[in-house]
Design a protein around this motif. Structure first.
Motif, PDB file in Angstrom:
ATOM      1  N   ARG A  34       0.833  -1.212   0.000  1.00 54.90           N
ATOM      2  CA  ARG A  34       0.000   0.000   0.000  1.00 54.90           C
ATOM      3  C   ARG A  34       0.868   1.262   0.000  1.00 54.90           C
ATOM      4  NH1 ARG A  34      -4.054   2.861   2.816  1.00 54.90           N
ATOM      5  NH2 ARG A  34      -6.101   2.276   2.068  1.00 54.90           N
ATOM      6  N   VAL A  35       1.922   1.266   0.799  1.00 57.82           N
ATOM      7  CA  VAL A  35       2.814   2.424   0.900  1.00 57.82           C
ATOM      8  C   VAL A  35       3.539   2.656  -0.422  1.00 57.82           C
ATOM      9  CG1 VAL A  35       4.852   3.333   2.080  1.00 57.82           C
ATOM     10  CG2 VAL A  35       3.088   2.157   3.384  1.00 57.82           C
ATOM     11  N   CYS A  36       4.048   1.581  -1.037  1.00 56.74           N
ATOM     12  CA  CYS A  36       4.741   1.713  -2.332  1.00 56.74           C
ATOM     13  C   CYS A  36       3.787   2.204  -3.416  1.00 56.74           C
ATOM     14  CB  CYS A  36       5.348   0.384  -2.748  1.00 56.74           C
ATOM     15  SG  CYS A  36       6.761  -0.106  -1.764  1.00 56.74           S
ATOM     16  N   LEU A  37       2.562   1.696  -3.393  1.00 56.51           N
ATOM     17  CA  LEU A  37       1.560   2.136  -4.356  1.00 56.51           C
ATOM     18  C   LEU A  37       1.316   3.634  -4.220  1.00 56.51           C
ATOM     19  CD1 LEU A  37      -0.745   1.713  -6.419  1.00 56.51           C
ATOM     20  CD2 LEU A  37      -2.201   1.071  -4.509  1.00 56.51           C
ATOM     21  N   LYS A  38       1.164   4.093  -2.996  1.00 61.65           N
ATOM     22  CA  LYS A  38       0.915   5.505  -2.725  1.00 61.65           C
ATOM     23  C   LYS A  38       2.067   6.373  -3.220  1.00 61.65           C
ATOM     24  CE  LYS A  38      -1.425   7.562   1.208  1.00 61.65           C
ATOM     25  NZ  LYS A  38      -1.699   7.444   2.620  1.00 61.65           N
ATOM     26  N   ARG A  39       3.283   5.989  -2.881  1.00 63.76           N
ATOM     27  CA  ARG A  39       4.469   6.750  -3.296  1.00 63.76           C
ATOM     28  C   ARG A  39       4.611   6.773  -4.813  1.00 63.76           C
ATOM     29  NH1 ARG A  39       8.476   4.025   0.670  1.00 63.76           N
ATOM     30  NH2 ARG A  39       7.911   5.078   2.590  1.00 63.76           N
ATOM     31  N   SER A  40       4.452   5.636  -5.420  1.00 60.72           N
ATOM     32  CA  SER A  40       4.608   5.512  -6.868  1.00 60.72           C
ATOM     33  C   SER A  40       3.567   6.342  -7.611  1.00 60.72           C
ATOM     34  CB  SER A  40       4.514   4.041  -7.257  1.00 60.72           C
ATOM     35  OG  SER A  40       4.557   3.875  -8.623  1.00 60.72           O
ATOM     36  N   PHE A  41       2.325   6.271  -7.139  1.00 57.68           N
ATOM     37  CA  PHE A  41       1.247   7.038  -7.775  1.00 57.68           C
ATOM     38  C   PHE A  41       1.519   8.535  -7.645  1.00 57.68           C
ATOM     39  CE2 PHE A  41      -2.764   9.313  -7.712  1.00 57.68           C
ATOM     40  CZ  PHE A  41      -3.353   8.861  -8.883  1.00 57.68           C
ATOM     41  N   LYS A  42       1.889   8.969  -6.455  1.00 56.87           N
ATOM     42  CA  LYS A  42       2.140  10.390  -6.225  1.00 56.87           C
ATOM     43  C   LYS A  42       3.290  10.883  -7.098  1.00 56.87           C
ATOM     44  CE  LYS A  42       2.809  13.860  -2.658  1.00 56.87           C
ATOM     45  NZ  LYS A  42       2.910  14.154  -1.244  1.00 56.87           N
ATOM     46  N   ALA A  43       4.367  10.115  -7.176  1.00 61.17           N
ATOM     47  CA  ALA A  43       5.512  10.499  -8.002  1.00 61.17           C
ATOM     48  C   ALA A  43       5.126  10.581  -9.479  1.00 61.17           C
ATOM     49  CB  ALA A  43       6.659   9.515  -7.807  1.00 61.17           C
ATOM     50  N   THR A  44       4.329   9.617  -9.938  1.00 67.95           N
ATOM     51  CA  THR A  44       3.888   9.610 -11.333  1.00 67.95           C
ATOM     52  C   THR A  44       3.038  10.837 -11.639  1.00 67.95           C
ATOM     53  OG1 THR A  44       3.910   7.194 -11.375  1.00 67.95           O
ATOM     54  CG2 THR A  44       2.628   8.288 -13.088  1.00 67.95           C
ATOM     55  N   CYS A  45       2.126  11.162 -10.751  1.00 66.78           N
ATOM     56  CA  CYS A  45       1.262  12.330 -10.965  1.00 66.78           C
ATOM     57  C   CYS A  45       2.058  13.630 -10.922  1.00 66.78           C
ATOM     58  CB  CYS A  45       0.143  12.375  -9.928  1.00 66.78           C
ATOM     59  SG  CYS A  45      -1.101  11.118 -10.182  1.00 66.78           S
ATOM     60  N   LEU A  46       2.902  13.776  -9.914  1.00 69.15           N
ATOM     61  CA  LEU A  46       3.685  15.012  -9.795  1.00 69.15           C
ATOM     62  C   LEU A  46       4.611  15.194 -10.988  1.00 69.15           C
ATOM     63  CD1 LEU A  46       4.536  15.073  -5.985  1.00 69.15           C
ATOM     64  CD2 LEU A  46       2.869  16.474  -7.204  1.00 69.15           C
ATOM     65  N   ASP A  47       5.156  14.107 -11.512  1.00 71.54           N
ATOM     66  CA  ASP A  47       6.008  14.198 -12.707  1.00 71.54           C
ATOM     67  C   ASP A  47       5.225  14.656 -13.930  1.00 71.54           C
ATOM     68  OD1 ASP A  47       8.242  13.445 -11.307  1.00 71.54           O
ATOM     69  OD2 ASP A  47       8.209  11.356 -12.006  1.00 71.54           O
ATOM     70  N   SER A  48       3.930  14.359 -13.942  1.00 73.27           N
ATOM     71  CA  SER A  48       3.115  14.740 -15.104  1.00 73.27           C
ATOM     72  C   SER A  48       2.690  16.213 -15.066  1.00 73.27           C
ATOM     73  CB  SER A  48       1.871  13.852 -15.199  1.00 73.27           C
ATOM     74  OG  SER A  48       0.939  14.191 -14.188  1.00 73.27           O
ATOM     75  N   TYR A  49       2.798  16.861 -13.904  1.00 74.45           N
ATOM     76  CA  TYR A  49       2.432  18.268 -13.795  1.00 74.45           C
ATOM     77  C   TYR A  49       3.523  19.124 -14.438  1.00 74.45           C
ATOM     78  CZ  TYR A  49      -0.781  16.667 -10.082  1.00 74.45           C
ATOM     79  OH  TYR A  49      -1.743  16.023  -9.363  1.00 74.45           O
ATOM     80  N   ALA A  50       3.109  20.143 -15.129  1.00 75.68           N
ATOM     81  CA  ALA A  50       4.064  21.024 -15.796  1.00 75.68           C
ATOM     82  C   ALA A  50       4.853  21.839 -14.776  1.00 75.68           C
ATOM     83  CB  ALA A  50       3.334  21.960 -16.750  1.00 75.68           C
ATOM     84  N   ALA A  51       6.156  21.951 -14.997  1.00 73.30           N
ATOM     85  CA  ALA A  51       7.003  22.748 -14.095  1.00 73.30           C
ATOM     86  C   ALA A  51       6.850  24.234 -14.398  1.00 73.30           C
ATOM     87  CB  ALA A  51       8.457  22.333 -14.238  1.00 73.30           C
ATOM     88  N   VAL A  52       6.750  24.570 -15.666  1.00 69.91           N
ATOM     89  CA  VAL A  52       6.566  25.964 -16.096  1.00 69.91           C
ATOM     90  C   VAL A  52       5.536  25.957 -17.201  1.00 69.91           C
ATOM     91  CG1 VAL A  52       7.660  27.965 -17.161  1.00 69.91           C
ATOM     92  CG2 VAL A  52       8.922  26.606 -15.510  1.00 69.91           C
ATOM     93  N   VAL A  53       4.646  26.906 -17.155  1.00 74.65           N
ATOM     94  CA  VAL A  53       3.636  27.036 -18.191  1.00 74.65           C
ATOM     95  C   VAL A  53       3.950  28.266 -19.024  1.00 74.65           C
ATOM     96  CG1 VAL A  53       1.200  27.403 -18.657  1.00 74.65           C
ATOM     97  CG2 VAL A  53       1.899  25.900 -16.802  1.00 74.65           C
ATOM     98  N   ASN A  54       4.021  28.083 -20.301  1.00 70.30           N
ATOM     99  CA  ASN A  54       4.270  29.207 -21.196  1.00 70.30           C
ATOM    100  C   ASN A  54       2.944  29.823 -21.595  1.00 70.30           C
ATOM    101  OD1 ASN A  54       7.085  28.847 -21.241  1.00 70.30           O
ATOM    102  ND2 ASN A  54       6.836  27.188 -22.725  1.00 70.30           N
TER     103      ASN A  54
END
Length: 135
Positions: free
Chosen positions: A106-126
């Motif tokens: 459960r903990v690994c699932l939570k961490r992995s999901f959060k990392a995947t989502c945060l990586d998909s968010y744009a760092a800078v928006v033009n």
């Protein structure tokens, strides 16, 4: 100016979520669904939830496919039924099952999901608005 409030120095709300390490509401919903389905697949839910979902292997008989270990999602003829949690939960689980190993702890699932989502968010928006004075 509403536009400059949202795009102050090329920062959007999604960028702020990424910087703060916070998931968007839609992603939080999916995470909670994944955690629920993880508990379901590991029989950690109360007995009233037993046998709500079935696995494709059990439903399709002897036909061995790549989706054999995924939850069976019945086809519906109504968008109303597609929106019910009974169908949505299995669909969300199956979608993420393809993208990452949801059978970890459960903990690994939570961490992995959060990392995947945060990586998909744009760092800078033009900002492409030619009238914006902030960008």
């Amino acid at each position: 100016n509403k536009h400059s409030e949202l795009y102050t120095k090329n920062i959007t709300i999604v960028t702020l979520f990424k910087q703060a390490g916070i998931l968007k509401i839609s992603d939080l919903y999916q995470l909670e669904v994944l955690l629920f389905m993880h508990d379901y697949s590991h029989q950690k839910l109360p007995p009233s939830f037993t046998d709500i979902y079935s696995i494709n292997r059990d439903t399709n008989g002897s036909c061995e496919t790549r989706q054999a270990d995924m939850f069976y999602v019945a086809r519906t003829k109504s968008k109303y039924f597609d929106e019910l949690s009974l169908f949505q939960f299995a669909t969300i689980w199956n979608r993420w099952n393809i993208q990452m190993n949801v059978n970890n702890s459960r903990v690994c699932l939570k961490r992995s999901f959060k990392a995947t989502c945060l990586d998909s968010y744009a760092a800078v928006v033009n900002c492409n608005n030619q009238y914006c004075g902030d960008c």
